[in-house]
Write a protein that holds these residues in place. Structure first.
Motif, PDB file in Angstrom:
ATOM      1  N   TRP A 159      12.569   3.812   5.036  1.00  0.00           N
ATOM      2  CA  TRP A 159      13.181   4.765   4.111  1.00  0.00           C
ATOM      3  C   TRP A 159      12.635   4.620   2.704  1.00  0.00           C
ATOM      4  O   TRP A 159      12.473   5.599   1.987  1.00  0.00           O
ATOM      5  CB  TRP A 159      14.692   4.552   4.073  1.00  0.00           C
ATOM      6  CG  TRP A 159      15.388   4.792   5.368  1.00  0.00           C
ATOM      7  CD1 TRP A 159      14.826   5.250   6.532  1.00  0.00           C
ATOM      8  CD2 TRP A 159      16.773   4.567   5.641  1.00  0.00           C
ATOM      9  NE1 TRP A 159      15.779   5.324   7.521  1.00  0.00           N
ATOM     10  CE2 TRP A 159      16.985   4.914   7.011  1.00  0.00           C
ATOM     11  CE3 TRP A 159      17.847   4.112   4.888  1.00  0.00           C
ATOM     12  CZ2 TRP A 159      18.245   4.809   7.611  1.00  0.00           C
ATOM     13  CZ3 TRP A 159      19.097   4.010   5.480  1.00  0.00           C
ATOM     14  CH2 TRP A 159      19.292   4.359   6.829  1.00  0.00           C
ATOM     15  N   LEU A 160      12.394   3.383   2.299  1.00  0.00           N
ATOM     16  CA  LEU A 160      11.901   3.127   0.945  1.00  0.00           C
ATOM     17  C   LEU A 160      10.998   1.903   0.955  1.00  0.00           C
ATOM     18  O   LEU A 160      10.957   1.149   1.931  1.00  0.00           O
ATOM     19  CB  LEU A 160      13.051   2.918  -0.037  1.00  0.00           C
ATOM     20  CG  LEU A 160      13.891   1.642   0.052  1.00  0.00           C
ATOM     21  CD1 LEU A 160      14.672   1.415  -1.250  1.00  0.00           C
ATOM     22  CD2 LEU A 160      14.868   1.690   1.218  1.00  0.00           C
ATOM     23  N   GLY A 161      10.226   1.736  -0.121  1.00  0.00           N
ATOM     24  CA  GLY A 161       9.292   0.622  -0.173  1.00  0.00           C
ATOM     25  C   GLY A 161       8.905   0.296  -1.603  1.00  0.00           C
ATOM     26  O   GLY A 161       9.342   0.953  -2.553  1.00  0.00           O
ATOM     27  N   VAL A 162       8.089  -0.725  -1.738  1.00  0.00           N
ATOM     28  CA  VAL A 162       7.626  -1.206  -3.045  1.00  0.00           C
ATOM     29  C   VAL A 162       6.113  -1.147  -3.072  1.00  0.00           C
ATOM     30  O   VAL A 162       5.439  -1.630  -2.143  1.00  0.00           O
ATOM     31  CB  VAL A 162       8.085  -2.660  -3.301  1.00  0.00           C
ATOM     32  CG1 VAL A 162       7.773  -3.060  -4.740  1.00  0.00           C
ATOM     33  CG2 VAL A 162       9.556  -2.837  -2.995  1.00  0.00           C
ATOM     34  N   THR A 163       5.559  -0.540  -4.126  1.00  0.00           N
ATOM     35  CA  THR A 163       4.108  -0.405  -4.204  1.00  0.00           C
ATOM     36  C   THR A 163       3.693  -0.289  -5.675  1.00  0.00           C
ATOM     37  O   THR A 163       4.505  -0.441  -6.578  1.00  0.00           O
ATOM     38  CB  THR A 163       3.631   0.815  -3.387  1.00  0.00           C
ATOM     39  OG1 THR A 163       2.198   0.817  -3.308  1.00  0.00           O
ATOM     40  CG2 THR A 163       4.108   2.123  -4.009  1.00  0.00           C
ATOM     41  N   LEU A 164       2.424   0.005  -5.894  1.00  0.00           N
ATOM     42  CA  LEU A 164       1.921   0.205  -7.245  1.00  0.00           C
ATOM     43  C   LEU A 164       1.901   1.692  -7.584  1.00  0.00           C
ATOM     44  O   LEU A 164       1.724   2.547  -6.718  1.00  0.00           O
ATOM     45  CB  LEU A 164       0.505  -0.370  -7.367  1.00  0.00           C
ATOM     46  CG  LEU A 164       0.367  -1.878  -7.192  1.00  0.00           C
ATOM     47  CD1 LEU A 164      -1.099  -2.284  -7.277  1.00  0.00           C
ATOM     48  CD2 LEU A 164       1.183  -2.637  -8.235  1.00  0.00           C
ATOM     49  N   GLU A 165       2.065   1.982  -8.847  1.00  0.00           N
ATOM     50  CA  GLU A 165       2.064   3.359  -9.336  1.00  0.00           C
ATOM     51  C   GLU A 165       0.831   4.115  -8.871  1.00  0.00           C
ATOM     52  O   GLU A 165       0.920   5.263  -8.406  1.00  0.00           O
ATOM     53  CB  GLU A 165       2.121   3.340 -10.860  1.00  0.00           C
ATOM     54  CG  GLU A 165       2.020   4.692 -11.525  1.00  0.00           C
ATOM     55  CD  GLU A 165       1.860   4.567 -13.027  1.00  0.00           C
ATOM     56  OE1 GLU A 165       2.697   5.101 -13.762  1.00  0.00           O
ATOM     57  OE2 GLU A 165       0.870   3.923 -13.467  1.00  0.00           O
ATOM     58  N   GLU A 166      -0.341   3.492  -8.991  1.00  0.00           N
ATOM     59  CA  GLU A 166      -1.589   4.154  -8.617  1.00  0.00           C
ATOM     60  C   GLU A 166      -1.562   4.632  -7.175  1.00  0.00           C
ATOM     61  O   GLU A 166      -1.883   5.787  -6.866  1.00  0.00           O
ATOM     62  CB  GLU A 166      -2.762   3.183  -8.801  1.00  0.00           C
ATOM     63  CG  GLU A 166      -4.084   3.743  -8.316  1.00  0.00           C
ATOM     64  CD  GLU A 166      -5.042   2.684  -7.786  1.00  0.00           C
ATOM     65  OE1 GLU A 166      -6.217   3.023  -7.584  1.00  0.00           O
ATOM     66  OE2 GLU A 166      -4.609   1.549  -7.554  1.00  0.00           O
ATOM     67  N   THR A 167      -1.169   3.730  -6.264  1.00  0.00           N
ATOM     68  CA  THR A 167      -1.163   4.065  -4.846  1.00  0.00           C
ATOM     69  C   THR A 167      -0.158   5.165  -4.543  1.00  0.00           C
ATOM     70  O   THR A 167      -0.435   6.087  -3.764  1.00  0.00           O
ATOM     71  CB  THR A 167      -0.830   2.821  -4.014  1.00  0.00           C
ATOM     72  OG1 THR A 167      -1.574   1.708  -4.507  1.00  0.00           O
ATOM     73  CG2 THR A 167      -1.179   3.035  -2.553  1.00  0.00           C
ATOM     74  N   ALA A 168       1.012   5.079  -5.167  1.00  0.00           N
ATOM     75  CA  ALA A 168       2.043   6.089  -4.938  1.00  0.00           C
ATOM     76  C   ALA A 168       1.594   7.467  -5.410  1.00  0.00           C
ATOM     77  O   ALA A 168       1.748   8.469  -4.695  1.00  0.00           O
ATOM     78  CB  ALA A 168       3.325   5.673  -5.655  1.00  0.00           C
ATOM     79  N   LEU A 169       1.034   7.536  -6.610  1.00  0.00           N
ATOM     80  CA  LEU A 169       0.578   8.821  -7.139  1.00  0.00           C
ATOM     81  C   LEU A 169      -0.543   9.413  -6.299  1.00  0.00           C
ATOM     82  O   LEU A 169      -0.623  10.634  -6.107  1.00  0.00           O
ATOM     83  CB  LEU A 169       0.123   8.649  -8.585  1.00  0.00           C
ATOM     84  CG  LEU A 169       1.236   8.384  -9.604  1.00  0.00           C
ATOM     85  CD1 LEU A 169       0.642   8.035 -10.958  1.00  0.00           C
ATOM     86  CD2 LEU A 169       2.154   9.596  -9.723  1.00  0.00           C
ATOM     87  N   LYS A 170      -1.396   8.563  -5.795  1.00  0.00           N
ATOM     88  CA  LYS A 170      -2.482   9.029  -4.935  1.00  0.00           C
ATOM     89  C   LYS A 170      -1.917   9.674  -3.664  1.00  0.00           C
ATOM     90  O   LYS A 170      -2.382  10.737  -3.231  1.00  0.00           O
ATOM     91  CB  LYS A 170      -3.394   7.860  -4.581  1.00  0.00           C
ATOM     92  CG  LYS A 170      -4.524   8.220  -3.644  1.00  0.00           C
ATOM     93  CD  LYS A 170      -5.343   6.989  -3.278  1.00  0.00           C
ATOM     94  CE  LYS A 170      -6.375   7.312  -2.219  1.00  0.00           C
ATOM     95  NZ  LYS A 170      -7.105   6.098  -1.775  1.00  0.00           N
ATOM     96  N   TYR A 171      -0.911   9.042  -3.070  1.00  0.00           N
ATOM     97  CA  TYR A 171      -0.301   9.594  -1.860  1.00  0.00           C
ATOM     98  C   TYR A 171       0.381  10.925  -2.145  1.00  0.00           C
ATOM     99  O   TYR A 171       0.287  11.867  -1.363  1.00  0.00           O
ATOM    100  CB  TYR A 171       0.699   8.596  -1.287  1.00  0.00           C
ATOM    101  CG  TYR A 171       0.143   7.779  -0.138  1.00  0.00           C
ATOM    102  CD1 TYR A 171       0.666   7.895   1.151  1.00  0.00           C
ATOM    103  CD2 TYR A 171      -0.900   6.888  -0.337  1.00  0.00           C
ATOM    104  CE1 TYR A 171       0.169   7.151   2.202  1.00  0.00           C
ATOM    105  CE2 TYR A 171      -1.409   6.133   0.710  1.00  0.00           C
ATOM    106  CZ  TYR A 171      -0.869   6.271   1.974  1.00  0.00           C
ATOM    107  OH  TYR A 171      -1.382   5.533   3.004  1.00  0.00           O
ATOM    108  N   VAL A 172       1.092  10.995  -3.260  1.00  0.00           N
ATOM    109  CA  VAL A 172       1.775  12.241  -3.616  1.00  0.00           C
ATOM    110  C   VAL A 172       0.768  13.361  -3.821  1.00  0.00           C
ATOM    111  O   VAL A 172       0.959  14.490  -3.360  1.00  0.00           O
ATOM    112  CB  VAL A 172       2.629  12.043  -4.883  1.00  0.00           C
ATOM    113  CG1 VAL A 172       3.143  13.381  -5.393  1.00  0.00           C
ATOM    114  CG2 VAL A 172       3.796  11.106  -4.601  1.00  0.00           C
ATOM    115  N   SER A 173      -0.341  13.051  -4.504  1.00  0.00           N
ATOM    116  CA  SER A 173      -1.370  14.072  -4.732  1.00  0.00           C
ATOM    117  C   SER A 173      -2.010  14.512  -3.421  1.00  0.00           C
ATOM    118  O   SER A 173      -2.513  15.632  -3.311  1.00  0.00           O
ATOM    119  CB  SER A 173      -2.450  13.549  -5.680  1.00  0.00           C
ATOM    120  OG  SER A 173      -3.229  12.552  -5.055  1.00  0.00           O
TER     121      SER A 173
END
Length: 344
Positions: free
Chosen positions: A225-239
């Motif tokens: 449901w949720l997780g912990v990661t780095l901003e860069e990786t998260a933004l890349k996935y969203v894009s």
């Protein structure tokens, strides 16, 4: 041709052919031709190929230096450098959290890179043990189809029984970013760090992933449901179209830099210093926000348009020295707690 045009051209060529290297562990610089020793450089890197390849390629074109790149996890590469201390193979460690580099301080030689005076003091080290490359805030992510934004607001959610067995997190002994996340969480919550680690480990319910990249996959496909990661990786996935939400924890997060360091006794020290200079050059630092969703460590390079201003994010006082000195203790505590043992 400028750096950005070169990188655009290189990206097109790379899409057609990835013929820059051999096996996964030793990638760039392999061919029948080998230059003189003074024209070589050996880099160990934990960066993904999409990050290191264009930077290394441009460095080669600008300097004429022949670069061999060997890849792996940051902990694995640091251990290799330590094992090779008597006869170093690598010249530069490119990437990895600064806590890890500091923990292996006896493997590196301090160096003050050119343009060091342009670095943000928050992300640099006065003695030059490591040269910062980018800043990487830690964030929480959640699956938009499984949770609403109101359900995930901060680190305390990772300790909530409501999410037990539904959290994606990688082994911090393998993933440097997850180690940083673990220390950030304990700093933000402000309790006894051992108790917070035990509570979080219990809440994973035995579900520890073997790579930080798997965190995004698990959350995106609903495996967590949720997780912990780095901003860069998260933004890349969203894009890329992933239906995940991003949260900057309300209790505060960290923006610990990843960095590079000069290996002690480097066989090609002069070229290693040139590369360290290049990593914080204005050209490369501008590329970070424009291409990689990373934040520059220079004060004269603006934040990329896709990134929120650091001043809008709440930060904790992340003690890099404490994290480095207590790295083994944190990892041992984590492994002990995750194994289901009761602490004394």
């Amino acid at each position: 041709m400028g750096l950005m045009r070169r990188l655009a051209a290189f990206g097109t060529a790379l899409a057609l052919c990835l013929g820059l290297g051999g096996c996964a562990g030793q990638e760039q610089g392999e061919s029948g031709f080998a230059p003189e020793e003074r024209e070589r450089l050996v880099i160990y890197t934990s960066h993904k190929a999409e990050v290191w390849r264009p930077i290394v390629r441009e460095f080669e074109e600008r300097t004429g230096v022949w670069v061999v790149v060997e890849t792996g996890g940051s902990s694995e590469l640091l251990e290799r450098i330590d094992q090779e201390k008597e006869a170093p193979r690598a010249d530069v460690m490119f990437g990895g959290g600064v806590e890890g580099l500091a923990a292996y301080a006896d493997c590196f030689t301090p160096y003050t890179a050119r343009d060091a005076d342009k670095l943000d003091a928050r992300f640099s080290r006065a003695d030059g043990l490591w040269t910062p490359f980018s800043t990487l805030p830690v964030v929480l992510i959640y699956n938009n189809k499984l949770l609403s934004a109101a359900r995930v607001t901060g680190w305390h959610d990772l300790l909530s029984p409501a999410f037990r067995g539904h959290i994606a997190f990688a082994d911090p002994e393998i993933s440097g970013s997850c180690f940083t996340s673990l220390v950030t969480m304990t700093a933000a919550l402000g309790n006894d760090w051992r108790e917070d680690i035990r509570s979080f480990a219990k809440n994973l319910d035995g579900r520890q992933l073997d790579s930080s990249g798997a965190v995004l996959d698990q959350v995106a496909d609903g495996g967590a449901w949720l997780g912990v990661t780095l901003e860069e990786t998260a933004l890349k996935y969203v894009s890329g179209g992933a239906d995940v939400g991003i949260v900057y924890p309300k209790e505060g997060t960290s923006a610990v830099p990843d960095a590079s360091a000069l290996v002690k006794g480097a066989p090609h020290e002069d070229n290693a210093k040139k590369f360290l200079d290049f990593t914080i050059s204005a050209d490369v630092q501008r590329l970070l926000g424009e291409q990689f969703y990373r934040r520059s460590v220079r004060t004269d390079v603006p934040t990329g348009e896709s990134l929120p201003d650091l001043e809008r994010i709440c930060f904790v006082d992340y003690d890099v020295d404490w994290a480095s000195e207590n790295r083994e203790g944190v990892l041992m505590t984590w492994a002990f707690c995750l194994g289901g043992e009761e602490t004394a």
